[in-house]
Design a protein around this motif. Structure first.
Motif, PDB file in Angstrom:
ATOM      1  N   VAL A 181      -5.287  11.115  -2.621  1.00 20.03           N
ATOM      2  CA  VAL A 181      -6.596  10.565  -2.964  1.00 20.03           C
ATOM      3  C   VAL A 181      -7.629  11.685  -2.908  1.00 20.03           C
ATOM      4  CG1 VAL A 181      -6.082   8.221  -2.196  1.00 20.03           C
ATOM      5  CG2 VAL A 181      -6.973   9.886  -0.548  1.00 20.03           C
ATOM      6  N   SER A 199      -6.221   5.864   1.115  1.00 19.04           N
ATOM      7  CA  SER A 199      -6.749   4.786   0.282  1.00 19.04           C
ATOM      8  C   SER A 199      -7.997   5.268  -0.435  1.00 19.04           C
ATOM      9  CB  SER A 199      -7.068   3.554   1.140  1.00 19.04           C
ATOM     10  OG  SER A 199      -8.042   3.876   2.123  1.00 19.04           O
ATOM     11  N   ASP A 200      -8.403   4.513  -1.472  1.00 20.80           N
ATOM     12  CA  ASP A 200      -9.657   4.823  -2.151  1.00 20.80           C
ATOM     13  C   ASP A 200     -10.284   3.549  -2.683  1.00 20.80           C
ATOM     14  OD1 ASP A 200      -8.402   4.182  -4.585  1.00 20.80           O
ATOM     15  OD2 ASP A 200      -7.998   6.255  -5.098  1.00 20.80           O
ATOM     16  N   TYR A 202     -10.497   2.426  -5.593  1.00 22.35           N
ATOM     17  CA  TYR A 202      -9.870   1.861  -6.780  1.00 22.35           C
ATOM     18  C   TYR A 202      -8.584   1.101  -6.467  1.00 22.35           C
ATOM     19  CZ  TYR A 202     -13.245   4.737  -9.223  1.00 22.35           C
ATOM     20  OH  TYR A 202     -14.416   5.292  -9.672  1.00 22.35           O
ATOM     21  N   THR A 204      -6.039   2.202  -4.484  1.00 22.84           N
ATOM     22  CA  THR A 204      -4.910   3.022  -4.042  1.00 22.84           C
ATOM     23  C   THR A 204      -4.654   2.798  -2.557  1.00 22.84           C
ATOM     24  OG1 THR A 204      -5.401   4.738  -5.668  1.00 22.84           O
ATOM     25  CG2 THR A 204      -4.037   5.379  -3.796  1.00 22.84           C
ATOM     26  N   LEU A 206      -1.490   4.262  -0.029  1.00 18.68           N
ATOM     27  CA  LEU A 206      -0.195   4.874   0.250  1.00 18.68           C
ATOM     28  C   LEU A 206      -0.151   5.136   1.746  1.00 18.68           C
ATOM     29  CD1 LEU A 206      -0.143   7.235  -2.815  1.00 18.68           C
ATOM     30  CD2 LEU A 206       1.588   5.486  -2.358  1.00 18.68           C
ATOM     31  N   SER A 310       3.292   1.316  -0.744  1.00 15.50           N
ATOM     32  CA  SER A 310       2.312   1.457  -1.819  1.00 15.50           C
ATOM     33  C   SER A 310       1.766   0.075  -2.164  1.00 15.50           C
ATOM     34  CB  SER A 310       2.938   2.112  -3.055  1.00 15.50           C
ATOM     35  OG  SER A 310       1.976   2.274  -4.082  1.00 15.50           O
ATOM     36  N   ARG A 312      -0.276  -2.497  -5.117  1.00 17.88           N
ATOM     37  CA  ARG A 312      -0.758  -2.786  -6.478  1.00 17.88           C
ATOM     38  C   ARG A 312      -1.658  -3.996  -6.407  1.00 17.88           C
ATOM     39  NH1 ARG A 312      -1.075  -4.360 -11.643  1.00 17.88           N
ATOM     40  NH2 ARG A 312       0.499  -5.535 -12.770  1.00 17.88           N
ATOM     41  N   ASN A 333       6.860   4.472  -8.185  1.00 17.34           N
ATOM     42  CA  ASN A 333       5.639   5.069  -7.645  1.00 17.34           C
ATOM     43  C   ASN A 333       5.840   5.574  -6.224  1.00 17.34           C
ATOM     44  OD1 ASN A 333       4.258   4.495 -10.002  1.00 17.34           O
ATOM     45  ND2 ASN A 333       3.372   2.585  -9.245  1.00 17.34           N
TER      46      ASN A 333
END
Length: 346
Positions: A181, A199-200, A202, A204, A206, A310, A312, A333
């Motif tokens: 990120v 994380s971010d 948007y 994300t 992981l 991950s 989604r 991913n």
């Protein structure tokens, strides 16, 4: 009649008994749920907040999650007023200010580290029913805001260092990983013992969980039992404790053994309604977490077990593919992320 009298002036009672520590946590739950539905109470957020209180220093995340889940269940059955009355009954004099501080903490806006004006009537009524004097209340509020500012500074300091290096190295020295990120996207790096997550803004997410395999178990994990071992790690331990305990509606939708990955790994896809790390704004002004899938792969490298996750998220109007397709995409991913990890035999 005040807006919150139905909670703080309620005659409802519960037959459940609380420990003094649970009474503190109950005030946090009641204050959180005063303006939202119980379904929207963020258990993980409450765990993070309460974990910083000295009264909970002997509790781990799972124990705190269990306490909060119990309190939410009481509120669902008997009402928020009954839960608050139980908290008042079992809260000791020594912990009244802790209870007030718990209520203050859940109202802090992390955007500007302050109490929003819209929340001040709730905070004032909580102060009144707990019989906290103005001087004490102001001191507690100042201490809570200072604590939030210190945490924010620590996180920003850690992120500056980590982002500058482009690599994250575990404190134990067992792995490094490319940081997935960026600060421009609101990237955050959160760490705890045996865990790092990226994380971010948007959606994300992981995350890497890891722990050292006890010497007595290392010889047991051979090729003949690897599938059963990692299946148990995910389905019997990790998913129930780390996910379902915080989101009871979560369900495992797909599982599979990956014999050609990391000498044998196990994959699971979890459906998490309202489980995304980002939210959308509802018409009533309250944020509502998006639905999400979590893909998880468990595997062994040297003497460590790794569990890599991950996320989604599903945005408004987005159509889901078939479970098989979603699982394959998520699996790919995660494996691509694992390819950026370098493992050490320490």
């Amino acid at each position: 009649m005040g807006k919150y009298d139905k909670i703080f002036q309620s005659d409802d009672v519960s037959q459940e008994e609380l420990s003094p520590e649970e009474a503190v946590a109950a005030i946090a739950v009641v204050t959180t749920a005063a303006d939202v539905t119980l379904e929207n109470v963020d258990i993980e957020m409450l765990v993070d907040i309460l974990w910083g209180f000295e009264v909970f220093e002997q509790y781990d995340d799972n124990a705190l999650s269990e306490i909060i889940s119990k309190l939410i269940s009481i509120a669902e059955t008997d009402g928020l007023g009954a839960l608050f009355n139980a908290a008042s009954e079992f809260l000791t004099d020594e912990l009244v200010l802790d209870g007030f501080a718990a209520g203050v903490s859940v109202l802090v806006s992390e955007d500007d580290i302050d109490i929003p004006k819209a929340k001040m009537p709730l905070l004032k009524q909580l102060q009144s029913v707990l019989e906290v004097e103005d001087e004490e209340a102001n001191e507690v509020i100042e201490e809570v805001l200072t604590a939030f500012e210190e945490v924010e500074e620590d996180i920003l300091g850690d992120e500056t260092t980590d982002f500058a290096e482009d690599l994250y190295s575990s404190p134990e020295g067992n792995f490094t990983v490319s940081i997935p990120v960026t600060p421009d996207a609101g990237g955050k790096i959160q760490t705890a013992e045996g865990m790092v997550s990226f994380s971010d803004d948007y959606g994300t997410l992981l995350r890497i969980d890891y722990y050292l395999i006890p010497p007595s178990q290392r010889a047991e994990i051979d090729d003949s039992v690897r599938e059963q071992y990692f299946e148990s790690v995910l389905l019997d331990k990790y998913i129930p404790q780390a996910i379902v305990a915080n989101l009871s509606s979560a369900s495992v939708e797909y599982t599979g053994f990956l014999p050609n990955e990391m000498q044998g790994a196990y994959f699971a896809l979890v459906n998490m309604p309202g489980g995304c790390t980002i939210s959308k704004q509802e018409n009533n002004g309250h944020p509502q977490r998006l639905d999400a899938f979590r893909g998880i792969i468990a595997f062994q490298q040297h003497d460590f077990i790794y569990i890599v996750t991950s996320q989604r998220c599903f945005f408004s109007g987005e159509t889901l593919d078939s479970i098989d397709t979603e699982a394959e995409t998520m699996k790919a991913n995660i494996l691509a992320f694992i390819d950026t990890m370098e493992f050490s035999n320490i």
